[in-house]
Structures are given as structure tokens and as C-alpha cells.
Scaffold this active site. Sequence first.
Site, PDB file in Angstrom:
ATOM      1  CG  PHE A 111      -0.370   0.434   2.508  1.00 10.90           C
ATOM      2  CD1 PHE A 111      -0.597   1.718   2.977  1.00 10.90           C
ATOM      3  CD2 PHE A 111       0.372  -0.432   3.292  1.00 10.90           C
ATOM      4  CE1 PHE A 111      -0.079   2.127   4.207  1.00 10.90           C
ATOM      5  CE2 PHE A 111       0.880  -0.040   4.509  1.00 10.90           C
ATOM      6  CZ  PHE A 111       0.665   1.251   4.973  1.00 10.90           C
ATOM      7  CE  LYS A 112       3.544   1.858   4.875  1.00 12.91           C
ATOM      8  NZ  LYS A 112       4.801   1.608   5.553  1.00 12.91           N
TER       9      LYS A 112
END
Length: 466
Positions: A111-112
Site C-alpha cells: 500500500f505504500k
Amino acid sequence: MEYISTRGNVGKIGFVDAFLMGLADDGGLLVPYEIPVVSAAKLKEWQELSYQELVLEIFSLYTNDEIPYEDLKQMVYDAYATFRHPEVTPVHKLKDDLYLLELFHGPTFAFKDIALQFMGQLYTYVSRKQNKKIHILGATSGDTGASAIEGVKGKEGIKICILHPNGKVSKVQELQMTTVQEDNVLNLSVEGNFDDCQRIIKDLFADLEFKSANRLCAINSINFVRIMAQTVYYFYSYFQVAKQTGNSDAKVNFSVPTGNFGDIFAGYLAKRMGLPVDKLILATNENNILERFIKEGVYKPGDFRTTYSPSMDIQVASNFERYLYYVLGENPEQIRSLMDGFKAEGQIVVSGDALGKVQEEFAAHGVQGQECLDTIAAYNKETGYLLDPHSACGVAASDQQAKAGSVTISLATAHPAKFNEAIELVHIEQEFPAQIQALFNKPQRQTQVDGTQEAIVQEIVKFYNA
């Protein structure tokens, strides 16, 4: 939109200055002077937007028109062109009351990427426009490092140094960082845990002379742009679920695997902006300082535990100060006092009306190791869906904390191939994506250092000045 510090000693500054400052110069965290509120009518307009179009709408509320629209649009579309799914963050229905928000379709399968691929574009843009050398310094519990490196590797005018705790990230996470061969990248494998790495980073940013001399810029979620970018998928997933359920007005819960409080703070910010959110369910693992705060009002680090969900193996959450600032009435003097007390005494206690407000907004569940594994096995058997251990913590917390009859969107923060160590324990064989499989045949490049600030400073100064 202008930005101020949670500790009150940074005056109103613009978007680009806030982006470059990262950690506020007074040691606090930068927040918007006022949180923009989106009307119900505007929310309905946004429901039909693509992900990139929604990014532009939300970013425009925060960027002060400091960046020409066409330049911003180019950065946004370039950032998300690297994603493997046309929706960027698609929603998958697990069961009638539970949806999974897949945030792992970016280049590093975590998700980063959502925020950091854009931040890589923005750092490159600012470096070029201001003819400025930018030295990015960050710490990672696993995913931030790979994504940040991916965003700026090989970019002229930018160098990036990432600290990770030696032996405390998954093998794939380590390979994603250390197989990058570009000369503008330095990986430091630090003896200690993530909290040790993060503490050193914050101390170096708080040393204003050192920060200025070495042109330091932040990639961790102490940088508000990380939070801003992450608010988008809360809106986007809400709209997708509303379309699937046929109810565009109902509130939903979000269950968020949480270590540094950044991702769930983005959900809190989305709620403050007007998104119809009921509960924010905070999922932790055995490092459950945040669960205790939600339930008891006590924020106090305990003994560090190594778990099956290493990206959440964090005791001191960087973004917690931002939430304290808002829940305690935006009182910078009180925040300064609390953070000074935390530094001296090692704990923060919130009670009374403030704790009631916390418990009204949040629920929490600390997912123990076997519960995490059992959740992976159960959902794989019942639905055929393979959760990574962090996403499994989010789903387990939703199962424990969501009220009957409510709809929950749980955040899937990483692809299971990044954490095969846990998947193997439940006797599931998975096929690695080709990009991940290829990592095992590449040479690694990293520098091992002890956990002292002196040793780390020596390496980064040498690197930035080479």
C-alpha cells in the site's frame, strides 16, 4: 490551504514548503490549518470519477494552487501508470458485510506505493523546478523503503538513504530494497528494531543545523503528503462499495492494519472531510500499544515483539501526535506538554471526555499470532482468497469489532507473496508474481551498521556528500 505544526511553533507555510520540511522544525508534525470539508453534493459528484480524477480533486484542496494543474495532472497520471490494475485500488467482496480494499497493485506490491509513487514524482518535480539537490532519509519496517526507492531510483538531483532493522523484515521486503543497484540509493541494515531506526531519523530531522546542511527531506509518514495521498482510497473504496450495495448514503466501517498510525489517520482525515465513516477499526498485532490506548486511554510502549506481520512491529507510532492534536481540541501547548512528558516518562494518558471521543471514533483489536494464521487459513478455505498476514489482521479485527448489520471495508495492505514465511505456516503454497520471483536471482547491496546514531550519521554524510 496553509500548514502549521502540532506544537505551535511553525507559522503558516505553503504546501511545497510543508512537503520539503517533512518533520516540523519545532519537532511536531505538520497539519492543515483547516481541514477542508466536502459537501454531500460534491461527494455525489465524485462517485463517478476515476481514481486519478479523484486524486486530482482531493489534492487540489491541499496544494494551494502552488503547482499548475497540468503539472499536477502529469505527476498523478505518471505515478499511477505503474500500477497493474486499471482501478489502482480495486474493491473485492469477501462476504455480504465485508469488502477488501486491495492496495497492493503498485510496483512493490504494498500500500505504500499509493503515496510514495506520487511523492517520487513530486520530489523530482521540485528538484527540477528549484534546481535543488534533495536528500531523502527514511526508516522502514519493510514496505516504505522499497516503495520510496522505487519512486526515486536513478533520478537526477535526488539521493535516498533508507534504514531498515537487520533481520526484522521479510526476505522479499529486504530483496526489494537491496537488489536496487542505482548509485543514488543507500540501504542501511541497522542492528535493532524499527522503533530504533525511526527514533534516530526523527532526532536527525529535529537537529535543524544537520537537517539543513545535509538537505534532508522526509519520505516517512511524518510527511503530510503521505497522509494526503492515502485519504484518496478511503473515498474511492466507499464509492465502489456504495455502487455494489446500492446505498450511497450509508456509513461504513474501515478496518485498518496499523503500526505507525499513518494509514488509519488518513481514514480519520477522510472522515473529518465529510466521508460517511462510522467506526475506524484499528488492527494491531502483539505490539498493541495503540489497542491499549483506544480501550484504556494509556499510550505506553511495552516489550517489542517480532510477529508474523513485521510491518506492524512498531511500538512508537509517528502519526499518533497528529490524532492527539485533534482529539484534544487543537491545543499546541497541551501537545508540547504531553510529548515532553512522553519523552521524560514514557507514557501519555487520556481520560474523561477526550477518551470518550476516542472510543466513539475508534474500535481496536490486537490480533495474536495464531489468530492471524487461523484467519489466513479460514478465509482461504471459505472464499479461496489468500490474505497476507497484515491484511489478515485487518479482517480478524473486523470480525471481532464490526457491529452486526454494518458494512466494513478492510484494507489489504500487501500481496501475500511478500510474506511467504507466514503463508507457509498454514501449509498453503502460493505462486509468486514474476517480478517477485526474479528478486531471488539478483545480487544484494546493503551496508550493515550498529544501532548508534553516530554510526548512521557517518554513513549518510559520506553518501550524501559523495
